[in-house]
Design a protein around this motif. Structure first.
Motif, mmCIF file in Angstrom:
data_model
loop_
_atom_site.group_PDB
_atom_site.id
_atom_site.type_symbol
_atom_site.label_atom_id
_atom_site.label_comp_id
_atom_site.label_asym_id
_atom_site.label_seq_id
_atom_site.Cartn_x
_atom_site.Cartn_y
_atom_site.Cartn_z
ATOM 1 N N MET A 23 0.825 -1.187 0.000
ATOM 2 C CA MET A 23 0.000 0.000 0.000
ATOM 3 C C MET A 23 0.870 1.252 0.000
ATOM 4 S SD MET A 23 -3.083 0.767 2.526
ATOM 5 C CE MET A 23 -3.797 2.353 2.646
ATOM 6 N N PHE A 24 1.885 1.275 0.828
ATOM 7 C CA PHE A 24 2.780 2.420 0.874
ATOM 8 C C PHE A 24 4.136 2.000 0.336
ATOM 9 C CE2 PHE A 24 0.070 5.271 3.012
ATOM 10 C CZ PHE A 24 -0.665 4.543 3.910
ATOM 11 N N ASN A 25 4.800 2.915 -0.316
ATOM 12 C CA ASN A 25 6.120 2.641 -0.838
ATOM 13 C C ASN A 25 6.994 3.881 -0.645
ATOM 14 O OD1 ASN A 25 8.272 1.502 -2.073
ATOM 15 N ND2 ASN A 25 7.405 1.466 -4.118
ATOM 16 N N PRO A 26 7.403 4.138 0.596
ATOM 17 C CA PRO A 26 8.191 5.354 0.849
ATOM 18 C C PRO A 26 9.596 5.228 0.281
ATOM 19 C CG PRO A 26 8.158 4.000 2.805
ATOM 20 C CD PRO A 26 7.226 3.345 1.801
ATOM 21 N N ARG A 27 10.167 6.342 -0.056
ATOM 22 C CA ARG A 27 11.555 6.361 -0.515
ATOM 23 C C ARG A 27 12.494 6.565 0.666
ATOM 24 N NH1 ARG A 27 14.134 8.548 -5.825
ATOM 25 N NH2 ARG A 27 12.850 6.829 -6.463
ATOM 26 N N THR A 28 12.028 7.321 1.677
ATOM 27 C CA THR A 28 12.864 7.613 2.841
ATOM 28 C C THR A 28 12.048 7.451 4.106
ATOM 29 O OG1 THR A 28 14.118 9.228 1.563
ATOM 30 C CG2 THR A 28 14.313 9.361 3.943
ATOM 31 N N VAL A 29 12.631 6.827 5.115
ATOM 32 C CA VAL A 29 12.028 6.716 6.434
ATOM 33 C C VAL A 29 13.012 7.355 7.413
ATOM 34 C CG1 VAL A 29 11.237 5.160 8.261
ATOM 35 C CG2 VAL A 29 10.788 4.598 5.864
ATOM 36 N N VAL A 30 12.534 8.383 8.118
ATOM 37 C CA VAL A 30 13.366 9.069 9.102
ATOM 38 C C VAL A 30 12.812 8.748 10.480
ATOM 39 C CG1 VAL A 30 14.250 11.285 9.920
ATOM 40 C CG2 VAL A 30 13.863 10.929 7.471
ATOM 41 N N LEU A 31 13.625 8.129 11.301
ATOM 42 C CA LEU A 31 13.227 7.763 12.651
ATOM 43 C C LEU A 31 13.505 8.940 13.575
ATOM 44 C CD1 LEU A 31 14.851 4.239 12.599
ATOM 45 C CD2 LEU A 31 12.469 4.813 12.140
ATOM 46 N N ALA A 32 12.509 9.289 14.395
ATOM 47 C CA ALA A 32 12.654 10.442 15.280
ATOM 48 C C ALA A 32 12.097 10.101 16.648
ATOM 49 C CB ALA A 32 11.921 11.642 14.688
ATOM 50 N N GLY A 33 12.174 11.041 17.544
ATOM 51 C CA GLY A 33 11.628 10.850 18.875
ATOM 52 C C GLY A 33 12.719 10.556 19.882
ATOM 53 N N PRO A 34 12.311 10.210 21.082
ATOM 54 C CA PRO A 34 13.277 10.006 22.162
ATOM 55 C C PRO A 34 14.316 8.933 21.857
ATOM 56 C CG PRO A 34 11.035 9.957 23.015
ATOM 57 C CD PRO A 34 10.941 10.018 21.526
ATOM 58 N N LEU A 35 13.946 7.934 21.094
ATOM 59 C CA LEU A 35 14.886 6.850 20.808
ATOM 60 C C LEU A 35 15.890 7.196 19.715
ATOM 61 C CD1 LEU A 35 12.537 3.748 20.993
ATOM 62 C CD2 LEU A 35 14.145 4.573 22.700
ATOM 63 N N SER A 36 15.707 8.334 19.038
ATOM 64 C CA SER A 36 16.615 8.675 17.950
ATOM 65 C C SER A 36 18.023 8.964 18.448
ATOM 66 C CB SER A 36 16.088 9.863 17.146
ATOM 67 O OG SER A 36 16.043 11.028 17.935
ATOM 68 N N GLU A 37 18.177 9.164 19.763
ATOM 69 C CA GLU A 37 19.512 9.352 20.317
ATOM 70 C C GLU A 37 20.317 8.051 20.245
ATOM 71 O OE1 GLU A 37 19.239 11.127 24.188
ATOM 72 O OE2 GLU A 37 18.034 12.779 23.433
ATOM 73 N N LEU A 38 19.628 6.933 20.113
ATOM 74 C CA LEU A 38 20.283 5.631 19.937
ATOM 75 C C LEU A 38 20.500 5.381 18.446
ATOM 76 C CD1 LEU A 38 18.023 3.620 22.387
ATOM 77 C CD2 LEU A 38 20.267 4.598 22.875
ATOM 78 N N ARG A 39 20.800 6.409 17.744
ATOM 79 C CA ARG A 39 20.846 6.489 16.294
ATOM 80 C C ARG A 39 21.324 5.214 15.597
ATOM 81 N NH1 ARG A 39 21.071 10.719 12.593
ATOM 82 N NH2 ARG A 39 22.323 10.203 10.805
ATOM 83 N N ASP A 40 22.540 4.811 15.793
ATOM 84 C CA ASP A 40 23.093 3.676 15.052
ATOM 85 C C ASP A 40 22.393 2.369 15.401
ATOM 86 O OD1 ASP A 40 24.880 5.378 13.787
ATOM 87 O OD2 ASP A 40 26.443 5.050 15.297
ATOM 88 N N ASP A 41 22.172 2.137 16.683
ATOM 89 C CA ASP A 41 21.506 0.899 17.097
ATOM 90 C C ASP A 41 20.074 0.852 16.605
ATOM 91 O OD1 ASP A 41 23.802 0.092 18.417
ATOM 92 O OD2 ASP A 41 23.174 0.951 20.337
ATOM 93 N N LEU A 42 19.376 1.975 16.710
ATOM 94 C CA LEU A 42 17.975 2.030 16.285
ATOM 95 C C LEU A 42 17.845 1.799 14.786
ATOM 96 C CD1 LEU A 42 15.007 2.653 17.012
ATOM 97 C CD2 LEU A 42 15.515 5.049 16.535
ATOM 98 N N VAL A 43 18.644 2.490 13.998
ATOM 99 C CA VAL A 43 18.581 2.330 12.542
ATOM 100 C C VAL A 43 18.943 0.903 12.152
ATOM 101 C CG1 VAL A 43 19.587 3.067 10.344
ATOM 102 C CG2 VAL A 43 18.973 4.775 12.061
ATOM 103 N N SER A 44 19.935 0.336 12.780
ATOM 104 C CA SER A 44 20.327 -1.050 12.471
ATOM 105 C C SER A 44 19.197 -2.027 12.765
ATOM 106 C CB SER A 44 21.564 -1.437 13.272
ATOM 107 O OG SER A 44 22.655 -0.670 12.891
ATOM 108 N N ALA A 45 18.544 -1.858 13.901
ATOM 109 C CA ALA A 45 17.445 -2.760 14.278
ATOM 110 C C ALA A 45 16.262 -2.623 13.325
ATOM 111 C CB ALA A 45 17.013 -2.475 15.707
ATOM 112 N N VAL A 46 15.910 -1.404 12.980
ATOM 113 C CA VAL A 46 14.782 -1.193 12.058
ATOM 114 C C VAL A 46 15.137 -1.725 10.677
ATOM 115 C CG1 VAL A 46 13.380 0.548 10.895
ATOM 116 C CG2 VAL A 46 13.828 0.746 13.346
ATOM 117 N N ARG A 47 16.337 -1.449 10.220
ATOM 118 C CA ARG A 47 16.774 -1.939 8.908
ATOM 119 C C ARG A 47 16.716 -3.468 8.863
ATOM 120 N NH1 ARG A 47 21.383 0.920 8.120
ATOM 121 N NH2 ARG A 47 20.261 2.445 6.876
#
Length: 82
Positions: free
Chosen positions: A1-25
């Motif tokens: 249904m959705f096909n985004p080109r970019t997903v930007v993670l934000a909020g309180p957990l975004s300070e865990l930048r590398d770990d958060l992006v790795s887990a979501v990826r």
């Protein structure tokens, strides 16, 4: 249904930048969505608390000043004025 080109993670957990992006990826790429993820960019925001507000303003501005947005404003202006 959705096909985004970019997903930007934000909020309180975004300070865990590398770990958060790795887990979501990892979670996203476990799914067999190769067409949807081929050009997908996953990142975390570099902005602090106001990142959601900045993103909302950017999306609203793009919509209002798009050709369709200008057409809506003109139609609404004619209805209000006449």
């Amino acid at each position: 249904m959705f096909n985004p080109r970019t997903v930007v993670l934000a909020g309180p957990l975004s300070e865990l930048r590398d770990d958060l992006v790795s887990a979501v990826r990892a979670a996203v790429y476990q799914r067999p969505l190769s067409l949807a993820t081929r050009k997908l960019t996953l990142t975390a925001t570099q902005l602090k608390g106001g990142s959601g507000l900045h993103g909302g303003i950017a999306l609203a501005t793009q919509d209002v000043f798009s050709p369709a947005g200008i057409a809506r404003l003109l139609v609404e202006g004619e209805k209000a004025g006449g």
